[in-house]
Enzyme design. Structure first.
Site, PDB file in Angstrom:
ATOM      1  N   LYS A  30      -0.525  14.523   1.210  1.00 17.39           N
ATOM      2  CA  LYS A  30      -1.942  14.681   0.840  1.00 17.39           C
ATOM      3  C   LYS A  30      -2.312  16.155   0.646  1.00 17.39           C
ATOM      4  CE  LYS A  30      -3.330  10.492   3.416  1.00 17.39           C
ATOM      5  NZ  LYS A  30      -3.960   9.548   2.463  1.00 17.39           N
ATOM      6  N   LYS A  44     -15.509   6.835  -2.502  1.00 16.55           N
ATOM      7  CA  LYS A  44     -16.735   6.978  -1.696  1.00 16.55           C
ATOM      8  C   LYS A  44     -17.454   8.267  -2.072  1.00 16.55           C
ATOM      9  CE  LYS A  44     -14.299   4.457   1.869  1.00 16.55           C
ATOM     10  NZ  LYS A  44     -13.282   4.591   2.921  1.00 16.55           N
ATOM     11  N   HIS A  80       0.814  -1.229   0.000  1.00 13.44           N
ATOM     12  CA  HIS A  80       0.000   0.000   0.000  1.00 13.44           C
ATOM     13  C   HIS A  80       0.842   1.272   0.000  1.00 13.44           C
ATOM     14  CE1 HIS A  80      -3.809  -2.077   1.226  1.00 13.44           C
ATOM     15  NE2 HIS A  80      -2.951  -2.937   1.746  1.00 13.44           N
ATOM     16  N   THR A 140      -9.200   6.022  -1.188  1.00 11.79           N
ATOM     17  CA  THR A 140     -10.522   5.375  -1.267  1.00 11.79           C
ATOM     18  C   THR A 140     -11.635   6.372  -0.950  1.00 11.79           C
ATOM     19  OG1 THR A 140      -9.998   4.498   0.929  1.00 11.79           O
ATOM     20  CG2 THR A 140      -9.924   2.953  -0.899  1.00 11.79           C
ATOM     21  N   LYS A 165      -9.500  12.911   5.299  1.00 11.21           N
ATOM     22  CA  LYS A 165      -8.511  11.828   5.214  1.00 11.21           C
ATOM     23  C   LYS A 165      -7.473  12.088   6.297  1.00 11.21           C
ATOM     24  CE  LYS A 165      -7.852  13.227   0.865  1.00 11.21           C
ATOM     25  NZ  LYS A 165      -8.090  11.969   0.191  1.00 11.21           N
ATOM     26  N   ARG A 166      -6.557  11.135   6.495  1.00  7.93           N
ATOM     27  CA  ARG A 166      -5.468  11.391   7.424  1.00  7.93           C
ATOM     28  C   ARG A 166      -4.690  12.644   7.015  1.00  7.93           C
ATOM     29  NH1 ARG A 166      -4.361   7.503  11.592  1.00  7.93           N
ATOM     30  NH2 ARG A 166      -2.456   8.679  11.910  1.00  7.93           N
TER      31      ARG A 166
HETATM   32  C1  F55 Z   1      -1.000   1.989   9.031  1.00 15.12           C
HETATM   33  C2  F55 Z   1       0.058   1.554   9.800  1.00 15.12           C
HETATM   34  C3  F55 Z   1       1.301   1.516   9.256  1.00 15.12           C
HETATM   35 CL1  F55 Z   1       2.613   0.956  10.234  1.00 15.12          CL
HETATM   36  C4  F55 Z   1       1.549   1.886   7.956  1.00 15.12           C
HETATM   37  C5  F55 Z   1       0.491   2.324   7.186  1.00 15.12           C
HETATM   38  C6  F55 Z   1      -0.775   2.371   7.740  1.00 15.12           C
HETATM   39  C7  F55 Z   1      -1.930   2.843   6.932  1.00 15.12           C
HETATM   40  O1  F55 Z   1      -2.973   3.100   7.507  1.00 15.12           O
HETATM   41  N1  F55 Z   1      -1.758   2.966   5.612  1.00 15.12           N
HETATM   42  C8  F55 Z   1      -2.753   3.308   4.740  1.00 15.12           C
HETATM   43  O2  F55 Z   1      -3.894   3.544   5.119  1.00 15.12           O
HETATM   44  N2  F55 Z   1      -2.415   3.331   3.456  1.00 15.12           N
HETATM   45  C9  F55 Z   1      -3.418   3.639   2.455  1.00 15.12           C
HETATM   46  O3  F55 Z   1      -4.011   2.427   2.015  1.00 15.12           O
HETATM   47  C10 F55 Z   1      -5.145   2.686   1.228  1.00 15.12           C
HETATM   48  C11 F55 Z   1      -5.768   1.353   0.882  1.00 15.12           C
HETATM   49  O4  F55 Z   1      -4.988   0.677  -0.037  1.00 15.12           O
HETATM   50  C12 F55 Z   1      -4.775   3.487  -0.014  1.00 15.12           C
HETATM   51  O5  F55 Z   1      -5.949   3.821  -0.682  1.00 15.12           O
HETATM   52  C13 F55 Z   1      -4.017   4.759   0.365  1.00 15.12           C
HETATM   53  O6  F55 Z   1      -3.538   5.398  -0.799  1.00 15.12           O
HETATM   54  C14 F55 Z   1      -2.863   4.398   1.270  1.00 15.12           C
HETATM   55  O7  F55 Z   1      -2.212   5.574   1.713  1.00 15.12           O
END
Ligand code: F55
Length: 815
Positions: A558, A664, A364, A660, A552-553
């Site tokens: 971003k 949505k 991801h 995502t 979003k985060r």
């Molecule tokens: C959580 C914990 C760690 Cl240690 C590393 C990453 C994450 C995390 O939450 N990553 C995350 O949400 N990545 C996102 O994944 C989505 C689903 O595939 C993507 O749409 C998005 O682009 C990506 O940033």
């Protein structure tokens, strides 16, 4: 909403009321009338959860079992979704109405389990929904964190992190399964044993932890399938409970051991870009991997032991798929080998091949620096036997890497598992997988071309793309009840089972009466959100304004900062140019920043400071408003998406793996204002250039800019002291300082990093694109047409489609 073949849960509203009232009495020994809303919610959820559990038929079929391993399942509230999946939402709504408490009020009592950070965790939850809907034997394997992701409050504009005690009032959906607990071992020493020719190893001493599963039933749409989400909790293994300390009266010492062990499942690490280096995190990863695999092998052995005899383990991959969500479950490979070799006496090579046939991996992350790594010392100390397997696999990998590959030394340095004193989890994941996928076309292309390029050159057949998807039932069906009803009235209910049927809406895009109803539904959702925001923050929004949303985060890539710069630019231009009249817009933000991510937290404070200035200034506040919605979570997201006109998807091209919320929002009829990044590219392909607004540098342009090394961001500041330069000055000149001070650190970050995230570079292109898009809102007919068109083309982004592709290409099952 009715589906064929579903088991009948309630005959009618009267039957529902009878069962509901009985449940109230059986749980609380009080009548329905004597209960408060929360207790009524709890009784209703217990009733529905019981029905979901009863609908499950164990060992029902011989088809392959998929185990989805994820450290995060951001499931959100379940009640309303289960009512939809059971097809009883209307009956229950009517019954609740008759009893005197609207269903919405009961639904609002439900806790929102925050067992994930963001997109990755929510994706896992959507996949659980889709696997059940498609009749796949899908099992979730994750952690039951005692406390979910922190609850965000805003004080003086700043994010403050509070404990999320989601279990405080109980969680009616879960069942503790004592009889399925397993022991997981940490630390100690590896001991070699020999008996004639045969030798083997055991891990002695160290710490034994009991992993206890809590099962949540996952009900598929139409209620034809009930799967299980299994979440593990860590407890002291009884024999290791410090009885000596306990008996000698050192209660505190005995209890400290208890809390050290329990700490493993206490908290979810809140850093969504990797929290490496903390032993507790590594313990979490191993606990759920080991407990999950032990359970899988036990179940498999019971089921197939007789059929296959000696060859039992060689067939594992025919009946079981283990899917790893990012690198957090990367230990699945070596742990599966460890159990097969040490406990099942399978030889090393066979065990490796079985592991590889069984395991697959989704990446991801685009950015190489975000890939997970652990110091070898830490790893070996915590997991000495597991480490031996990793070392041996790494050794064999190095030995078998053909010496004639071009740039052999470079390939080895990029692909080996052990390097620079570290265990590289992405490489471990790739080497143990028969499939490696990215989460959008663009992202998979970047994996092949750069992040995992050397692996791709060696094994192109491993790589494939699986563009993300979302649960359209939850994010349109549940979240947007008025629009969902309008859609059902127009094209029937088939789209709930088959999202592609949303394309039938194309016939209605231009239909004035459909458009009118669409606007009504949109207005209702905007009123609902405005009320929520007012209650949460005191900020008043005018629902005739455009609702422009970025949720979003918080992350530099971003670029929430770019959005704020645009708002400041509008503010300045409205004040300095009386002829400038942008489309009246409410800018809505929501999202959390990791506690330790100072820059992201400063951007949150900046948004709140800008909100205070803008909303309090009568010269502008009929044209622009700003709201920050605290504590973004699945439940608040479901209020925000349906109310959105403009969806901000503005990461710099090549940074967001997929995204995502873009899907949505599109599905709910928002128009995307975005860069050519992640899944935005595919949204653009689907809706066409006329129904989306793209701006900014493309990936290749970003790469070229970085490679050329001749971008000097500060020139942009110096060249335009009227607009861009002025905004940067305002960060430090007191304009925004009233709430909690200036923003020197943001200004410094921009200059020191030479605008790493290209906020200044993309600024003009972004503001112009926004202005054109917002102006287009004035043509209500054309706008509504584009909005409905977005929904009509969004079926592709149902996670049902994504899961069908995983099933076909990776897990090799028919769905
Ligand atoms: C959580 C914990 C760690 Cl240690 C590393 C990453 C994450 C995390 O939450 N990553 C995350 O949400 N990545 C996102 O994944 C989505 C689903 O595939 C993507 O749409 C998005 O682009 C990506 O940033």
């Amino acid at each position: 909403m009715n589906t064929d073949n579903k088991p009948q849960v309630f005959k009618d509203a009267t039957d529902f009321k009878t069962q509901f009232c009985e449940e109230c009495e059986s749980i609380f020994s009080k009548t329905y009338d004597e209960l408060n809303d929360f207790e009524r919610y709890y009784a209703l959820a217990s009733l529905i959860a019981g029905k979901a559990r009863n609908a499950k038929v164990d060992g029902e079929n011989d088809e392959k079992q998929v185990y989805y391993f994820s450290l995060e399942f951001l499931i959100g509230p379940l009640l309303d979704n289960y009512l939809l999946n059971f097809g009883v939402r209307d009956i229950v709504k009517a019954g609740c109405e008759q009893l005197g408490t609207p269903l919405e009020e009961l639904v609002a009592c439900e806790a929102d389990p925050g067992l994930g950070n963001g997109g990755l965790g929510r994706l896992a939850a959507c996949f659980m929904d889709s696997m059940a809907a498609l009749g796949i034997n899908g099992n979730g394997n994750g952690m039951r964190y005692r406390y979910g992701l922190f609850r965000q409050e805003i004080e003086g504009g700043r994010q403050v992190e509070m404990v999320d005690n989601w279990l405080e009032h109980g969680f009616p959906w879960e069942t503790r399964k004592n009889e399925s607990a397993v022991v997981v071992q940490f630390g100690g020493q590896v001991v070699r044993h020999q008996d004639g020719e045969r030798f083997w190893f055991t891990q002695e001493g160290g710490e034994k932890v009991k992993a206890v599963p809590y099962d949540v039933p996952i009900l598929g749409y139409g209620a034809k399938k009930v799967n299980t989400l299994r979440l593990w909790s860590a407890e002291p293994a009884t024999e290791d409970f410090d009885l000596d300390a306990f008996n000698s009266g050192d209660y505190a010492k005995a209890m400290k051991f208890r809390s050290d062990v329990e700490a493993i499942s206490q908290i979810l690490y809140p850093n969504d870009a990797g929290e490496h280096g903390r032993v507790l995190r590594l313990k979490q990863e191993y606990l759920f991997v080991s407990a999950g695999l032990q359970t899988i092998l036990r179940t498999y052995e019971k089921k197939f032991g007789k059929r296959y005899g000696e060859k039992l383990w060689e067939h594992l991959g025919d009946h079981v798929s283990v899917h790893t969500n990012d690198t957090h479950p990367a230990m699945c490979g070596p742990e599966l080998m460890r159990i097969l070799v040490d406990e099942k006496r399978v030889d090393f090579d066979t065990a490796f091949n079985v592991a590889r046939k069984t395991i697959s991996y989704t990446n991801h992350t685009v950015m190489p620096e975000a890939l997970e790594k652990w110091p070898i010392e830490v790893f070996r100390h915590l997991l000495p036997r597991l480490y031996m397997f990793i070392e041996e696999i790494d050794r064999r990998y190095r030995d078998t890497l053909p010496h004639d590959v071009e740039g052999w030394a470079n390939v080895l340095s990029k692909t080996a598992i052990l390097w620079d004193g570290q265990v590289r989890m992405a490489n471990l994941s790739v080497i143990f997988a028969h499939s490696v996928n990215g989460v959008s076309e663009l992202h998979t292309g970047i994996l092949k071309a750069s992040t995992l390029h050397e692996f791709y050159e060696l094994r192109p057949d491993l790589f494939n793309n699986k563009t993300n998807g979302i649960s359209h039932r939850r994010f349109l069906g549940n979240a947007n009840p008025k629009y969902a009803k309008l859609i059902c009235d127009a094209i029937g209910e088939g789209w709930l089972a088959d999202a592609n049927q949303l394309s039938q809406l194309e016939k209605y895009e231009d239909d004035p009466s459909f458009q009118e109803e669409f606007e009504k539904a949109r207005r209702w959702s905007k009123e609902r959100l405005a009320k929520y925001i007012f209650e949460a923050t005191g900020t008043q929004l005018d629902t005739s304004m455009v609702f422009d949303v970025q949720v979003k985060r918080f992350h530099a890539y971003k670029r929430q900062l770019l959005n704020v710069f645009k708002i400041l630019d509008l503010y300045n231009r409205i004040l300095s140019d009386s002829s400038f009249s942008p489309r009246p817009t409410a800018f809505i933000f929501s999202g959390k920043a990791a506690q330790s991510y100072t820059f992201a937290k400063e951007v949150i404070r900046l948004i709140n400071s800008v909100a205070e200035v803008v909303n309090g200034d009568p010269r502008v506040n009929d044209k622009i408003r700003v709201a920050f919605v605290p504590n973004f979570a699945v439940s608040s997201a479901q209020l925000i998406y349906p109310a959105t006109d403009i969806s901000e998807q503005i990461s710099w091209a090549g940074s967001e793996a997929s995204g995502t919320s873009n899907m949505k929002l599109m599905m709910n009829g928002a128009i995307t204002l975005g860069t050519y990044d992640g899944a935005n590219v595919e949204i653009c392909d689907l809706v066409g250039q006329d129904n989306i607004k793209i701006f900014g540098l493309r990936t290749e342009e970003v790469d070229a800019l970085r490679a050329a090394g001749n971008y000097w961001a500060w020139d942009l500041y110096n060249n335009d002291r009227i607009r861009l330069g002025r905004i940067i000055d305002e960060l430090t000149d007191g304009t925004l300082a009233h709430l909690s001070g200036n923003f020197e650190s943001i200004r410094d970050e921009l200059s020191i990093s030479n605008d790493h995230d290209l906020v200044l570079k993309d600024f003009y292109s972004y503001v112009d694109a926004w202005d054109e898009l917002a102006q287009a809102y004035g043509d209500r007919r054309a706008w509504n047409k584009a909005a409905i068109h977005n929904t009509a083309r969004s079926g592709y982004f149902s996670s049902d489609r994504t899961i069908r592709e995983y099933a076909r290409d990776i897990w090799h099952i028919d769905a």
